[in-house]
Design an enzyme around this catalytic site. Structure first.
Site, PDB file in Angstrom:
ATOM      1  N   SER A 291      25.868 -73.158 107.270  1.00 44.34           N
ATOM      2  CA  SER A 291      26.208 -73.229 108.688  1.00 44.34           C
ATOM      3  C   SER A 291      27.325 -74.249 108.865  1.00 44.34           C
ATOM      4  O   SER A 291      27.386 -75.243 108.139  1.00 44.34           O
ATOM      5  CB  SER A 291      24.976 -73.668 109.474  1.00 44.34           C
ATOM      6  OG  SER A 291      25.364 -74.199 110.731  1.00 44.34           O
ATOM      7  N   GLU A 304      21.387 -59.987 105.830  1.00 41.04           N
ATOM      8  CA  GLU A 304      21.595 -59.726 107.258  1.00 41.04           C
ATOM      9  C   GLU A 304      22.744 -58.755 107.478  1.00 41.04           C
ATOM     10  O   GLU A 304      22.676 -57.861 108.328  1.00 41.04           O
ATOM     11  CB  GLU A 304      21.861 -61.037 108.002  1.00 41.04           C
ATOM     12  CG  GLU A 304      20.634 -61.934 108.067  1.00 41.04           C
ATOM     13  CD  GLU A 304      20.967 -63.297 108.641  1.00 41.04           C
ATOM     14  OE1 GLU A 304      20.963 -63.436 109.860  1.00 41.04           O
ATOM     15  OE2 GLU A 304      21.271 -64.219 107.848  1.00 41.04           O
TER      16      GLU A 304
END
Ligand code: ARG
Length: 472
Positions: A291, A304
């Site tokens: 992140s 994902e």
């Protein structure tokens, strides 16, 4: 000069159109930009050239062109292929599509013989042939990518036969299972996916060439010869059907949607398992991203994105179905719209399979965490009920007894196997010391010892059998 009018800026290459003879006005620039397909069908060039070479050889054999002309067409086309391979071919929108671009360049290069190539052929049977040739390769590629993924999944399964994890229903802990059994379930899905693609390939591998625009041709084509040269199983039986239907693409898109649906299910599990709450697995750093704000994060982005990509593949299937729906016989230009969705489908599936397969071996399992999770949810309650049934308690009564036992254990905050014999006997007087064999996770798993069950012995057989099927 043909009377195209003064406005040469609209289309100063109007004379290039093969249908120029019938027309007195150049194509409107908007129309040209709107109707072109070269921006996406140029990728069919190899198949187009292969089909044209086969067609010209056959034309020579039946005496419609000379052997010299066929040879000149072949070498001209191979030269063009070289140029395209080398990125030295400039595609022209004026020439609309891959077929006309290549044919026009051929005629520029070899003259008269080039103009004879299209004898007994139409772009309608040409494009139907090209796309089948292209898809045949794509299907073969996807099948081998699936097999590559299966190999990696089976390798992992081979290492996790004795690893116990909770099996879930409703995402609630249900019964203990072997982790390899879970991985083998993934393998079953992929095996069916590969079978479905192989099955679709049979109907795909039929040759439309010779159907011409829709009605066939007055030339005595040797369709068996072109069929043989192009590796098709047989020539199509009906010219109208052959130039118009794209059901074979819909089948492939459907089989690909199922591949993506399956991948998305595995992605979902991988995402859950990698989460802080589960901690079942660790995905290799090389297959995760971080992140930009939260320094602690390690995200399962591959899973994902693959899950996300399933949406477009499933969407493409809908697009193709709706594209074909209600189309009257025979060829309609609508079918030009088949290419972008089907190309996107095979590209997306291939890339997803490739990256997913690469990620699989990077996964390591936290065996203890999985084991402890299986201990938590009273996963052996069914084993206790089945134990009682073996002692002649009717199953419904056994279910009731075990229900009360579990309720008691929850209140005590203990797993079933931590209850004392006295405590257990207070619910069922017939229970004896051997009950602990079935209350353990190992005992529970070991007991499911039938074909298709999760007993490690069976799972080992299943891994071996799956590996043998994969090698065939
Ligand atoms: N670009 C067209 C397609 O993809 C090729 C066939 C065009 N045929 C025609 N008669 N306009 O379907």
């Amino acid at each position: 000069m043909r009377p195209y009018g003064a406005d040469q800026t609209v289309n100063n290459q109007a004379s290039k159109k093969p249908w120029g003879g019938r027309f007195t006005e150049p194509t409107n620039a908007l129309v040209e930009a709107f109707t072109e397909s070269i921006s996406f069908d140029s990728r069919l060039y190899k198949q187009d050239i292969r089909g044209s070479i086969a067609h010209s050889k056959m034309l020579a054999k039946i005496g419609v062109i000379t052997t010299e002309e066929a040879l000149s067409i072949e070498s001209g086309l191979l030269e063009i292929q070289e140029q395209i391979n080398a990125g030295q071919f400039s595609w022209s929108t004026e020439l609309e599509d891959v077929h006309m671009n290549i044919e026009a360049r051929l005629t520029d290069a070899i003259g008269e013989a080039g103009k004879k190539l299209h004898t007994g052929r139409s772009r309608n049977d040409q494009v139907a042939t090209d796309i089948r040739l292209y898809m045949r390769e794509s299907v073969d590629d996807i099948v081998s990518l699936i097999e590559g993924l299966q190999k990696n999944v089976l390798d992992l399964a081979g290492q996790e036969i004795d690893t116990i994890m909770p099996g879930f229903t409703h995402l609630q802990v249900a019964q203990p299972i072997s982790l390899a059994h879970h991985l083998l379930a993934w393998n079953e899905m992929f095996e069916r996916d590969a079978e479905r693609l192989a099955d679709a390939r049979k109907r795909l591998n039929v040759m439309p060439l010779g159907s011409a625009a829709l009605a066939g041709t007055s030339f005595p084509l040797d369709r068996d010869m072109t069929c043989e040269l192009l590796g098709f199983d047989r020539p199509s039986r009906n010219s109208l059907d052959a130039v118009s239907d794209r059901d074979f693409l819909i089948e492939i898109a459907s089989a690909c949607s199922l591949v993506m649906m399956h991948l998305s299910r595995m992605c979902e599990e991988i995402i859950l398992w990698a989460s802080e709450s589960y901690k079942f697995i660790e995905i290799g750093d090389a297959f995760c991203t971080g992140s930009s704000i939260m320094p602690q994060k390690k995200n399962p982005d591959i899973a994902e994105i693959v899950r996300g990509k399933s949406a477009r593949v499933i969407g493409n299937l809908q697009a193709l179905l709706v594209l074909m729906k209600s189309q009257p016989l025979a060829y309609n230009r609508d079918n030009q719209e088949d290419k972008e969705p089907i190309f996107d489908t095979v590209d997306t599936v291939a890339r997803s399979l490739q990256v997913f397969a690469a990620m699989v071996p990077s996964i390591s399992f936290n065996r203890e965490t999985m084991y402890n999770a299986a201990l938590k949810g009273y996963a052996t309650a069914t084993d206790l009920a089945e134990y009682l049934v073996r002692l002649n308690v009717p199953f419904r009564d056994a279910h009731e007894i075990v229900g009360s036992t579990v309720h008691f254990a929850i209140e005590q905050n203990k797993p079933l196997s931590d209850l004392s014999l006295d405590e257990l006997q207070s619910f069922g007087a017939m229970i004896t010391e051997d009950v602990y064999d079935v209350l353990s996770l190992e005992g529970s798993v070991r007991a499911r010892d039938h074909f298709g069950g999760t007993a490690p012995i069976r799972v080992k057989e299943a891994v071996d059998a799956a590996s043998i099927r994969l090698k065939k």
